[in-house]
Scaffold this motif. Structure first.
Motif, PDB file in Angstrom:
ATOM      1  N   LEU A  93       0.807  -1.213   0.000  1.00 55.74           N
ATOM      2  CA  LEU A  93       0.000   0.000   0.000  1.00 55.74           C
ATOM      3  C   LEU A  93       0.845   1.269   0.000  1.00 55.74           C
ATOM      4  CD1 LEU A  93      -2.702  -1.125   2.609  1.00 55.74           C
ATOM      5  CD2 LEU A  93      -3.042  -0.839   0.150  1.00 55.74           C
ATOM      6  N   GLY A  94       2.116   1.134   0.339  1.00 52.84           N
ATOM      7  CA  GLY A  94       2.996   2.300   0.351  1.00 52.84           C
ATOM      8  C   GLY A  94       2.667   3.297   1.452  1.00 52.84           C
ATOM      9  N   LEU A  95       2.266   2.807   2.626  1.00 52.72           N
ATOM     10  CA  LEU A  95       1.818   3.678   3.704  1.00 52.72           C
ATOM     11  C   LEU A  95       2.971   4.158   4.578  1.00 52.72           C
ATOM     12  CD1 LEU A  95      -1.431   1.779   4.727  1.00 52.72           C
ATOM     13  CD2 LEU A  95      -1.166   3.683   3.122  1.00 52.72           C
ATOM     14  N   ASP A  96       2.705   5.239   5.295  1.00 51.58           N
ATOM     15  CA  ASP A  96       3.725   5.832   6.161  1.00 51.58           C
ATOM     16  C   ASP A  96       3.823   5.118   7.502  1.00 51.58           C
ATOM     17  OD1 ASP A  96       4.396   8.157   4.456  1.00 51.58           O
ATOM     18  OD2 ASP A  96       2.327   8.738   4.851  1.00 51.58           O
ATOM     19  N   PHE A  97       2.673   4.643   8.016  1.00 48.09           N
ATOM     20  CA  PHE A  97       2.691   4.074   9.371  1.00 48.09           C
ATOM     21  C   PHE A  97       1.654   2.958   9.492  1.00 48.09           C
ATOM     22  CE2 PHE A  97      -0.581   7.320   9.560  1.00 48.09           C
ATOM     23  CZ  PHE A  97      -1.567   6.748  10.351  1.00 48.09           C
ATOM     24  N   TYR A  98       1.836   2.170  10.560  1.00 44.60           N
ATOM     25  CA  TYR A  98       0.910   1.099  10.884  1.00 44.60           C
ATOM     26  C   TYR A  98       0.582   1.211  12.366  1.00 44.60           C
ATOM     27  CZ  TYR A  98      -0.816  -3.740  11.534  1.00 44.60           C
ATOM     28  OH  TYR A  98      -1.571  -4.851  11.829  1.00 44.60           O
ATOM     29  N   ARG A  99      -0.706   1.361  12.658  1.00 47.58           N
ATOM     30  CA  ARG A  99      -1.155   1.413  14.048  1.00 47.58           C
ATOM     31  C   ARG A  99      -1.647   0.033  14.462  1.00 47.58           C
ATOM     32  NH1 ARG A  99      -6.737   3.273  16.375  1.00 47.58           N
ATOM     33  NH2 ARG A  99      -6.277   3.142  18.602  1.00 47.58           N
ATOM     34  N   PHE A 100      -1.041  -0.523  15.504  1.00 49.80           N
ATOM     35  CA  PHE A 100      -1.460  -1.815  16.048  1.00 49.80           C
ATOM     36  C   PHE A 100      -1.433  -1.713  17.563  1.00 49.80           C
ATOM     37  CE2 PHE A 100       3.113  -1.921  15.663  1.00 49.80           C
ATOM     38  CZ  PHE A 100       3.552  -2.547  16.814  1.00 49.80           C
ATOM     39  N   SER A 101      -2.044  -2.681  18.236  1.00 53.70           N
ATOM     40  CA  SER A 101      -2.089  -2.623  19.696  1.00 53.70           C
ATOM     41  C   SER A 101      -1.370  -3.809  20.305  1.00 53.70           C
ATOM     42  CB  SER A 101      -3.539  -2.565  20.195  1.00 53.70           C
ATOM     43  OG  SER A 101      -4.186  -3.816  20.080  1.00 53.70           O
ATOM     44  N   LEU A 102      -1.045  -3.642  21.580  1.00 53.54           N
ATOM     45  CA  LEU A 102      -0.368  -4.676  22.360  1.00 53.54           C
ATOM     46  C   LEU A 102      -1.391  -5.466  23.166  1.00 53.54           C
ATOM     47  CD1 LEU A 102       2.510  -2.454  23.801  1.00 53.54           C
ATOM     48  CD2 LEU A 102       2.595  -3.878  21.744  1.00 53.54           C
ATOM     49  N   SER A 103      -1.212  -6.762  23.212  1.00 53.97           N
ATOM     50  CA  SER A 103      -2.032  -7.605  24.068  1.00 53.97           C
ATOM     51  C   SER A 103      -1.399  -7.623  25.463  1.00 53.97           C
ATOM     52  CB  SER A 103      -2.107  -9.025  23.506  1.00 53.97           C
ATOM     53  OG  SER A 103      -2.629  -9.910  24.472  1.00 53.97           O
ATOM     54  N   TRP A 104      -2.081  -7.012  26.415  1.00 59.44           N
ATOM     55  CA  TRP A 104      -1.583  -6.942  27.801  1.00 59.44           C
ATOM     56  C   TRP A 104      -1.313  -8.347  28.330  1.00 59.44           C
ATOM     57  CZ3 TRP A 104      -4.224  -2.837  31.417  1.00 59.44           C
ATOM     58  CH2 TRP A 104      -3.588  -2.789  32.651  1.00 59.44           C
ATOM     59  N   SER A 105      -2.233  -9.274  28.088  1.00 63.55           N
ATOM     60  CA  SER A 105      -2.078 -10.626  28.633  1.00 63.55           C
ATOM     61  C   SER A 105      -1.043 -11.453  27.881  1.00 63.55           C
ATOM     62  CB  SER A 105      -3.428 -11.350  28.628  1.00 63.55           C
ATOM     63  OG  SER A 105      -3.967 -11.417  27.332  1.00 63.55           O
ATOM     64  N   ARG A 106      -0.599 -10.985  26.720  1.00 63.52           N
ATOM     65  CA  ARG A 106       0.491 -11.676  26.024  1.00 63.52           C
ATOM     66  C   ARG A 106       1.851 -11.251  26.586  1.00 63.52           C
ATOM     67  NH1 ARG A 106       0.074 -14.538  21.590  1.00 63.52           N
ATOM     68  NH2 ARG A 106      -1.788 -13.519  20.754  1.00 63.52           N
ATOM     69  N   ILE A 107       1.924 -10.019  27.056  1.00 66.29           N
ATOM     70  CA  ILE A 107       3.187  -9.509  27.610  1.00 66.29           C
ATOM     71  C   ILE A 107       3.270  -9.757  29.116  1.00 66.29           C
ATOM     72  CG2 ILE A 107       4.540  -7.398  27.999  1.00 66.29           C
ATOM     73  CD1 ILE A 107       3.402  -6.360  25.344  1.00 66.29           C
ATOM     74  N   LEU A 108       2.168  -9.515  29.841  1.00 66.06           N
ATOM     75  CA  LEU A 108       2.125  -9.739  31.295  1.00 66.06           C
ATOM     76  C   LEU A 108       1.012 -10.737  31.588  1.00 66.06           C
ATOM     77  CD1 LEU A 108       2.460  -6.080  32.678  1.00 66.06           C
ATOM     78  CD2 LEU A 108       4.280  -7.720  32.138  1.00 66.06           C
TER      79      LEU A 108
END
Length: 512
Positions: A93-108
């Protein structure tokens, strides 16, 4: 009257110039284009590599199920294993950025910092590094609806201790990823977290203590956001140099006639300003109008104090000004009216009873029978102008905007929607709004919360019958690619979708 206004604006948008002259509109230099997803909606791998249960895992596994078609996010788009394909799509797509989220229960996995799951950390490191490898900016949302179930057992967002729990999680992710992440979204869409998850049973965790829980949640979300902001601002910003802000969802609330101007203003106060005013206003605190309304209603209902918890003077100052940008999620507009029948219509205390309005949309705003997102671009323009005027023209980043439809690659409705909304965004910029970027929701079809997979928002269609979750670009992907490539909006551009999107070079022509 409103529908006629919409028709008139639609005609203006399609034929902005007199005669047959073809106008192409330009976006400002430095304007950023991106797309977005969220962890539970795309990652899958719900119990792999040390991840614990989130409130959406818990809700989707209930029997009888409370999600359409009993869908779950157990596998979803399998982005946990297919993240390189996701990044490849963003490159296509040639985009500037990608917004994604963190899974709290995957990290902690416990919800607390006593156990940091290295496999989860490595997944996000891999994703961030893969994006940066191709000069794609990672924009990371710390919390996007999927609270660890362990914390929900302790009350979740209705427990004031969550301010510290969220602060701890934020501290850890700043330390883990902040050397490479320069855009942080603290919390996504407080209204849906608080009203639909705590004041109702629409979203997880389905607390449904109406009229009380949503307000407890609202205060705690705002203070928790401020906690993360101050941690970043004081500890990490001096060395990492990024920006941190909150994403507030908002429909525009349009009065249904001149008699309903006050009703629409009340709706905007409850649905938008309840979360924006404490952060972006000069005075801070909840808006005085909703404080008065809820206090009076609470007294009538026999409560000994207002159901809306008060901020202390220190908390007002702690929350005020804690956002570098105004993150805005917007999809549609609704009409607001109030008449005598609203009195007693809502049988129990609730935010909607406090607001005291009725809400509806016009079916004629639908672009087609297959769409569920009602296109009202003039409402988007009014909302952007409202934010500019209310808060002294803060820099705005549109963190979500998109179109929900059905399956199929020839998604002309979505193309029309994006063009209409981007056109009025350009109108707002020309009228002085400081808008810095735009995020299309969503990169690909995904688990759309209580609607499961019945609604499709993706620029890429996902085949959920295929084990490898094949992603295929829709027509809207080709059009969005051209907009991002040229930084221009051309209503007459017609893409050649017979050519693989990956084969189109930077000049828009097929590579040879």
């Amino acid at each position: 009257m409103c529908y006629k206004l919409w028709l008139a604006l639609a005609c203006i948008l399609f034929y902005r110039c007199n005669g047959n002259r073809h106008e192409v509109r330009k976006f400002p230099e430095g304007f950023l284009f991106g797309t977005s997803t969220a962890s539970y909606q795309t990652e899958g791998a719900w119990n792999e590599d040390g991840k614990s249960e989130s409130i959406w895992d818990h809700m989707s596994h209930q029997i009888p199920c409370s999600i359409k078609h009993c869908d779950t996010g157990d596998i979803s788009d399998d982005s946990y294993h297919l993240y390189k394909r996701d990044v490849e799509m963003i490159r296509e797509l040639g985009l500037d950025f990608y917004r994604f989220s963190l899974s709290w229960s995957r990290i902690l996995p416990t919800g607390f910092p006593d156990v940091i799951n290295e496999a989860g950390v490595q997944y996000y490191n891999n994703l961030i590094d893969e994006l940066l490898k191709y000069n794609i900016i990672p924009m990371v949302t710390i919390y996007h609806f999927d609270l660890p179930q362990t914390l929900q057992k302790l009350g979740g967002w209705s427990n004031p201790h969550i301010v510290d729990w969220f602060g701890d999680f934020s501290n850890i992710v700043f330390r883990l990823f902040g050397d490479r992440v320069k855009y942080w979204v603290t919390i996504n869409e407080p209204y849906y977290i608080c009203y639909e998850g705590y004041g109702a049973d629409i979203m997880a965790p389905q607390v449904n203590v109406t009229g009380i829980a949503e307000y407890l949640c609202a205060k705690n979300v705002l203070v928790a956001h401020a906690k993360a902001y101050h941690i970043y601002d004081e500890v990490f910003r001096p060395t990492q140099g990024g920006k941190i802000f909150i994403s507030i969802n908002a429909r525009w609330n349009e009065p249904d006639g001149d008699d309903n101007v006050e009703a629409a203003d009340d709706a905007n106060q409850f649905f938008i300003m309840q979360y924006a005013y404490p952060i972006f206003s000069k005075s801070g605190d909840f808006p005085s109008s909703i404080k008065k309304i809820i206090a009076a209603k609470s007294k009538e209902q026999g409560f000994l104090r207002s159901r809306l918890p008060e901020f202390t003077p220190d908390e007002i100052e702690y929350v005020r000004g804690t956002s570098d940008l105004y993150g805005l999620n917007h999809y549609s507009t609704q009409l607001i009216y109030r008449n005598e029948s609203v009195k007693g219509f809502y049988k129990i205390p609730s935010m909607y009873d406090d607001t005291g309005v009725f809400i509806y949309q016009l079916d004629k705003w639908l672009l087609s029978n297959s769409s569920i997102t009602k296109a009202v671009p003039w409402g988007f323009h009014k909302l952007l102008t409202f934010i500019k005027e209310q808060f002294g023209n803060p820099p705005i980043f549109v963190t979500e905007n998109g179109f929900g439809g059905s399956t199929g690659l020839e998604d002309n409705d979505r193309v029309t929607y994006y063009r209409l909304y981007l056109s009025v965004l350009l109108d707002a910029i020309e009228n002085g709004s400081d808008i810095r970027g735009y995020t299309a929701w969503s990169l690909m079809d995904n688990f759309e919360w209580n609607q499961g997979y019945s609604i499709r928002f993706g620029l890429y269609e996902v085949d959920y019958t295929c084990p490898n979750r094949t992603r295929t670009p829709r027509k809207s992907a080709y059009v969005y690619k051209e907009i991002a490539r040229t930084h221009k909006l051309d209503f007459e551009f017609e893409p050649n979708t017979s050519v693989p999107i990956s084969a189109l070079g930077e000049d828009g022509d097929e590579n040879h």
